[in-house]
Design a protein around this motif. Sequence first.
Motif, PDB file in Angstrom:
ATOM      1  N   UNK A 117      75.745  78.667  89.239  1.00 55.97           N
ATOM      2  CA  UNK A 117      76.398  78.231  87.855  1.00 55.97           C
ATOM      3  C   UNK A 117      75.544  77.894  86.832  1.00 55.97           C
ATOM      4  N   UNK A 118      74.008  77.663  87.013  1.00 53.28           N
ATOM      5  CA  UNK A 118      73.032  77.435  86.118  1.00 53.28           C
ATOM      6  C   UNK A 118      73.533  76.247  85.321  1.00 53.28           C
ATOM      7  N   UNK A 119      73.496  76.530  83.899  1.00 53.24           N
ATOM      8  CA  UNK A 119      73.852  75.346  82.994  1.00 53.24           C
ATOM      9  C   UNK A 119      75.077  74.627  83.200  1.00 53.24           C
ATOM     10  N   UNK A 120      75.957  75.523  83.922  1.00 48.79           N
ATOM     11  CA  UNK A 120      77.482  74.953  84.332  1.00 48.79           C
ATOM     12  C   UNK A 120      77.658  74.269  85.580  1.00 48.79           C
ATOM     13  N   UNK A 121      76.312  73.727  86.035  1.00 52.14           N
ATOM     14  CA  UNK A 121      76.308  73.048  87.197  1.00 52.14           C
ATOM     15  C   UNK A 121      77.379  71.891  87.557  1.00 52.14           C
ATOM     16  N   UNK A 122      77.686  71.319  86.445  1.00 58.89           N
ATOM     17  CA  UNK A 122      78.604  70.099  86.495  1.00 58.89           C
ATOM     18  C   UNK A 122      80.051  70.533  86.910  1.00 58.89           C
ATOM     19  N   UNK A 123      80.230  72.028  86.888  1.00 57.09           N
ATOM     20  CA  UNK A 123      81.671  72.376  87.446  1.00 57.09           C
ATOM     21  C   UNK A 123      81.393  72.646  88.684  1.00 57.09           C
ATOM     22  N   UNK A 124      80.452  72.266  89.586  1.00 60.54           N
ATOM     23  CA  UNK A 124      80.361  72.822  90.995  1.00 60.54           C
ATOM     24  C   UNK A 124      81.510  71.950  91.759  1.00 60.54           C
ATOM     25  N   UNK A 125      81.737  70.775  91.445  1.00 59.93           N
ATOM     26  CA  UNK A 125      82.768  70.073  92.143  1.00 59.93           C
ATOM     27  C   UNK A 125      84.074  70.855  92.534  1.00 59.93           C
ATOM     28  N   UNK A 129      75.807  74.736 100.422  1.00 59.03           N
ATOM     29  CA  UNK A 129      77.006  74.941  99.389  1.00 59.03           C
ATOM     30  C   UNK A 129      76.693  74.435  98.085  1.00 59.03           C
ATOM     31  N   UNK A 130      76.451  73.021  97.886  1.00 56.83           N
ATOM     32  CA  UNK A 130      76.382  72.507  96.776  1.00 56.83           C
ATOM     33  C   UNK A 130      75.112  72.909  95.820  1.00 56.83           C
ATOM     34  N   UNK A 131      73.922  73.260  96.506  1.00 59.56           N
ATOM     35  CA  UNK A 131      72.823  73.683  95.930  1.00 59.56           C
ATOM     36  C   UNK A 131      72.970  74.883  95.483  1.00 59.56           C
ATOM     37  N   UNK A 132      73.526  75.872  96.334  1.00 56.00           N
ATOM     38  CA  UNK A 132      73.556  77.074  95.950  1.00 56.00           C
ATOM     39  C   UNK A 132      74.565  77.416  94.830  1.00 56.00           C
ATOM     40  N   UNK A 133      75.613  76.563  94.987  1.00 55.27           N
ATOM     41  CA  UNK A 133      76.570  76.574  93.673  1.00 55.27           C
ATOM     42  C   UNK A 133      75.853  76.254  92.431  1.00 55.27           C
ATOM     43  N   UNK A 134      75.199  75.244  92.335  1.00 58.40           N
ATOM     44  CA  UNK A 134      74.565  74.731  91.497  1.00 58.40           C
ATOM     45  C   UNK A 134      73.546  75.708  90.756  1.00 58.40           C
ATOM     46  N   UNK A 135      72.907  76.508  91.540  1.00 59.05           N
ATOM     47  CA  UNK A 135      71.935  77.309  91.439  1.00 59.05           C
ATOM     48  C   UNK A 135      72.508  78.612  90.559  1.00 59.05           C
ATOM     49  N   UNK A 150      72.986  67.284  94.391  1.00 55.22           N
ATOM     50  CA  UNK A 150      72.717  68.451  94.829  1.00 55.22           C
ATOM     51  C   UNK A 150      73.084  69.557  93.828  1.00 55.22           C
ATOM     52  N   UNK A 151      74.366  69.820  93.110  1.00 53.81           N
ATOM     53  CA  UNK A 151      74.575  70.730  92.075  1.00 53.81           C
ATOM     54  C   UNK A 151      73.158  70.691  90.853  1.00 53.81           C
ATOM     55  N   UNK A 152      72.780  69.665  90.444  1.00 51.99           N
ATOM     56  CA  UNK A 152      71.874  69.251  89.643  1.00 51.99           C
ATOM     57  C   UNK A 152      70.427  69.797  90.287  1.00 51.99           C
ATOM     58  N   UNK A 153      70.171  69.534  91.464  1.00 51.03           N
ATOM     59  CA  UNK A 153      69.018  70.105  92.115  1.00 51.03           C
ATOM     60  C   UNK A 153      69.030  71.417  92.153  1.00 51.03           C
ATOM     61  N   UNK A 154      70.263  72.245  92.437  1.00 54.22           N
ATOM     62  CA  UNK A 154      70.534  73.695  92.407  1.00 54.22           C
ATOM     63  C   UNK A 154      70.142  74.240  90.958  1.00 54.22           C
ATOM     64  N   UNK A 155      70.523  73.580  89.929  1.00 54.80           N
ATOM     65  CA  UNK A 155      70.103  73.752  88.611  1.00 54.80           C
ATOM     66  C   UNK A 155      68.792  73.765  88.364  1.00 54.80           C
ATOM     67  N   UNK A 156      67.974  72.814  88.954  1.00 55.33           N
ATOM     68  CA  UNK A 156      66.603  72.992  88.965  1.00 55.33           C
ATOM     69  C   UNK A 156      65.878  74.102  89.404  1.00 55.33           C
TER      70      UNK A 156
END
Length: 208
Positions: A157-165, A149-155, A35-41
């Motif tokens: 944070x952008x390139x830092x989506x791996x920090x979403x956890x 929550x996870x998609x929005x945070x990934x969105x 989901x965070x990765x998808x937010x980055x997309x």
Amino acid sequence: MEQLILEFVQFLKGLSYLGIVIALSFEFVPAELVLPLAGYWVYKGDMNLWLVVLAGTVGGTFGPLTLYCLGRWGGRPFLEKYGKYFFVKEKQLDAADHFFERHGAIVAFSARFLPGLRTIISIPCGMARMNPWTFSIYTFVAMFPITFLYVYLGYKLGPRWEDVGHLADQYTLPILVGMVLFIMLYVLLKKRKKTSTYSVKEFTMKKR
């Protein structure tokens, strides 16, 4: 293992939103990664935020249904023997069984907010032969805010989506508190309804 999953998800990206649904339909693929990765997309402009959330919620509902079916048609003996092939441990089964016995069908909703039980709780729901439509609705409703929550945070944070956890943990506590209050209210109303029903029956019998 995580790298293999990421490569698998990247491959499914070619199927657009359907790829997200498929990825989350496999219970061994952690939603906290997809989901965070998808937010980055979404951040990159490759996808639409709300369509990703919808796809993630649908996939997050299909995934638990597979374990529900294992519990319903396989039963405890099957899972104790073959559960390891589905990443299911006996200790997890015991914890999920105990939680289900204490709280009933509402766990299909509330347990989605508890990391240790989020996935495994589907099994006792199936073993108890909970109505599949009720199970799916509870799961869908619970998965929507988690997915958002996870998609929005990934969105964000952008390139830092791996920090979403790490960041998501800050939001998880308020959600858990809300869920506890919801469960308490649900149990209270259920007890009051039973008491009222019993009182009416008792009154009717006395009048006779």
